[in-house]
Design a protein around this motif. Structure first.
Motif, mmCIF file in Angstrom:
data_model
loop_
_atom_site.group_PDB
_atom_site.id
_atom_site.type_symbol
_atom_site.label_atom_id
_atom_site.label_comp_id
_atom_site.label_asym_id
_atom_site.label_seq_id
_atom_site.Cartn_x
_atom_site.Cartn_y
_atom_site.Cartn_z
ATOM 1 N N GLY A 253 1.379 9.188 -6.150
ATOM 2 C CA GLY A 253 1.804 10.560 -5.927
ATOM 3 C C GLY A 253 2.810 11.036 -6.959
ATOM 4 O O GLY A 253 2.830 12.215 -7.322
ATOM 5 N N ASN B 163 -2.771 13.838 -9.118
ATOM 6 C CA ASN B 163 -2.967 13.273 -7.790
ATOM 7 C C ASN B 163 -2.508 14.291 -6.765
ATOM 8 O O ASN B 163 -1.337 14.624 -6.684
ATOM 9 C CB ASN B 163 -2.146 11.981 -7.631
ATOM 10 N N THR C 56 -7.725 5.771 1.614
ATOM 11 C CA THR C 56 -6.824 6.773 1.022
ATOM 12 C C THR C 56 -6.521 6.402 -0.419
ATOM 13 O O THR C 56 -6.556 7.249 -1.329
ATOM 14 C CB THR C 56 -5.524 6.867 1.825
ATOM 15 N N LEU C 57 -6.224 5.133 -0.650
ATOM 16 C CA LEU C 57 -5.959 4.657 -2.009
ATOM 17 C C LEU C 57 -7.204 4.755 -2.884
ATOM 18 O O LEU C 57 -7.117 5.121 -4.059
ATOM 19 C CB LEU C 57 -5.455 3.211 -1.967
ATOM 20 N N LYS D 156 -7.594 8.375 -4.049
ATOM 21 C CA LYS D 156 -6.570 8.774 -5.023
ATOM 22 C C LYS D 156 -6.768 8.057 -6.359
ATOM 23 O O LYS D 156 -6.580 8.653 -7.425
ATOM 24 C CB LYS D 156 -5.177 8.488 -4.459
ATOM 25 N N ASP E 69 2.176 1.721 -3.447
ATOM 26 C CA ASP E 69 1.119 2.200 -4.345
ATOM 27 C C ASP E 69 0.871 3.692 -4.153
ATOM 28 O O ASP E 69 0.697 4.438 -5.121
ATOM 29 C CB ASP E 69 -0.183 1.427 -4.100
ATOM 30 N N LEU E 70 0.850 4.142 -2.900
ATOM 31 C CA LEU E 70 0.678 5.570 -2.636
ATOM 32 C C LEU E 70 1.818 6.383 -3.226
ATOM 33 O O LEU E 70 1.615 7.467 -3.778
ATOM 34 C CB LEU E 70 0.587 5.821 -1.123
ATOM 35 N N HIS E 71 3.038 5.849 -3.116
ATOM 36 C CA HIS E 71 4.193 6.554 -3.692
ATOM 37 C C HIS E 71 4.061 6.658 -5.203
ATOM 38 O O HIS E 71 4.266 7.724 -5.785
ATOM 39 C CB HIS E 71 5.481 5.817 -3.336
ATOM 40 N N LEU F 270 -4.970 2.586 5.155
ATOM 41 C CA LEU F 270 -4.590 3.173 3.869
ATOM 42 C C LEU F 270 -5.575 2.832 2.750
ATOM 43 O O LEU F 270 -5.492 3.404 1.662
ATOM 44 C CB LEU F 270 -3.188 2.699 3.453
ATOM 45 N N PRO G 104 -4.612 9.197 5.514
ATOM 46 C CA PRO G 104 -3.745 8.024 5.675
ATOM 47 C C PRO G 104 -3.674 7.550 7.125
ATOM 48 O O PRO G 104 -3.588 8.356 8.052
ATOM 49 C CB PRO G 104 -2.376 8.534 5.202
ATOM 50 N N ASP H 264 0.828 -1.212 0.000
ATOM 51 C CA ASP H 264 0.000 0.000 0.000
ATOM 52 C C ASP H 264 0.858 1.257 0.000
ATOM 53 O O ASP H 264 0.554 2.241 -0.694
ATOM 54 C CB ASP H 264 -0.926 0.003 1.216
ATOM 55 N N LEU H 265 1.932 1.239 0.769
ATOM 56 C CA LEU H 265 2.833 2.396 0.793
ATOM 57 C C LEU H 265 3.467 2.627 -0.565
ATOM 58 O O LEU H 265 3.596 3.769 -1.029
ATOM 59 C CB LEU H 265 3.916 2.199 1.862
#
Length: 382
Positions: free
Chosen positions: A204, A381, A340-341, A344, A199-201, A337, A320, A196-197
């Motif tokens: 972004g 994003n 949050t995903l 986004k 994917d967020l990176h 998360l 998050p 998940d981290l």
């Protein structure tokens, strides 16, 4: 409209300047002495100030000093008008923060050129200031995010270490298997958090390009839903879906769409009590959200579950690592998360997701435009 304050004690010159600036499209105001000018500046916050040096009450230097000491007026461009432009006078004004000097008598084209130059520079300064503020805010958010992520990663790692120690001390096969199961559970939790981290990176940084394809929702959605039906049955929940046969075939990134739907269904199963109901509806809507897609149809997916979230928690749900306190009845140990995903990814697909919770039900509504051709650019994003 750009506001300009003219502080000049000579009435004829003040009125002449005001008339010319007004004819050029500026919003103008005048003051006949320093104290009046200082009060007007701190009340009306003009975009630029023209000020005589020699003034009754308080001279131009006192006006400028007072403005520069007030954070609300400190950055207003300030041009001195003076018949006394010796090197010492200019240096004194510049030391106080004056932006320019015009020596009397001056031509009106000189005045207008000075104003234009200062306003242009001020616009640049404001843009730079805004970017610095955004960077500071962004760095603060990154620091907070890293702190939260570190804490989340530490939890499973600590549990893994504890399970390993207990495994070494296991007295029988049942205890051994229990600790092995706990190790597997915590390893999965850690891997899921890391995924998940990442994917967020990637979201972004816009490092993963969209891969749009045409989807047959009548067959595609049931395939995603089926594992969650099995999960719901194990928990004595009821999950049913309504996918009408007339839905159009959108052109969309299937991986993103699947992730959104899976997160919403997992969230619904997670927070629904035994005996509770979960409902997935899909429909095509021409009027659902003109702000998203004013010229075309919308696909709407609505995931509802029989559980209510207090109003005070709803504004935080897409933040998050946020989890509604004391609501994880199945002890899944989520990382906060997922939603949050979802938000986004919906933005990335030029759509949006909304939540409402009342009368014992919580409802997530996903709205996505139906693209007839693959999109060529990514949605930002933020």
């Amino acid at each position: 409209m750009t506001k300009i304050l003219v502080i000049e004690d000579e009435p004829s010159l003040r009125e002449e300047i005001l008339d010319i600036l007004e004819s050029e499209g500026f919003d103008v105001m005048g003051a006949e002495d320093g104290l009046e000018g200082l009060d007007s500046a701190q009340t009306n916050f003009p975009d630029l100030i023209l000020c005589d040096v020699m003034l009754p009450g308080a001279d131009g230097y006192a006006v400028l000093s007072g403005l520069r000491q007030n954070p609300d007026t400190a950055l207003i461009p300030f041009i001195f008008l003076t018949a006394k432009a010796t090197r010492e006078n200019v240096r004194q004004g510049m030391d106080l923060g004056a932006d320019d000097y015009l020596t009397k008598p001056f031509r009106m084209d000189e005045l207008l050129n000075a104003i234009t130059s200062r306003l242009t520079k001020q616009a640049t300064i404001v843009q730079i200031h805004q970017k610095v503020t955004q960077l500071q805010h962004s760095n603060l958010l990154k620091d907070e995010f890293i702190g939260s992520a570190s804490q989340e990663l530490r939890g499973p790692a600590t549990n893994i270490m504890m399970a390993l120690k207990l495994l070494q001390q296991a007295a029988n096969p049942e205890q051994t298997q229990r600790y092995i199961d706990r190790l597997q559970q915590e390893c999965y939790r850690e891997i899921h958090l890391i995924d998940d981290l990442l994917d967020l990176h990637y979201l972004g940084a816009n490092e993963r390009p969209l891969q749009p394809e045409k989807l047959n929702l009548q067959t595609w959605i049931p395939a995603i839903v089926e594992p969650f039906k099995t999960q719901a049955r194990k928990r004595q929940q009821t999950l049913w879906s309504n996918i009408p046969p007339y839905l159009p075939m959108p052109v969309i990134d299937a991986a993103d769409f699947k992730r959104i739907l899976s997160e919403l269904l997992n969230n619904a199963c997670k927070y629904t009590a035994p005996g509770g109901k979960i409902v997935l509806e899909a429909r095509c809507d021409l009027t659902a959200s003109e702000a998203i897609n004013p010229d075309g149809q919308m696909i709407m997916l609505i995931v509802s579950n029989e559980a209510e979230i207090p109003d005070k928690f709803i504004p935080n749900l897409f933040q998050p690592f946020y989890r509604v306190p004391e609501s994880d009845r199945w002890q899944q140990g989520g990382n906060g998360l997922g939603l949050t995903l979802v938000e986004k990814l919906a933005k990335r697909l030029n759509g949006k997701v909304q939540i409402s919770s009342k009368a014992g039900w919580t409802q997530f509504t996903l709205q996505l435009p139906i693209e007839t051709n693959p999109p060529t650019t990514l949605a930002p994003n933020k």
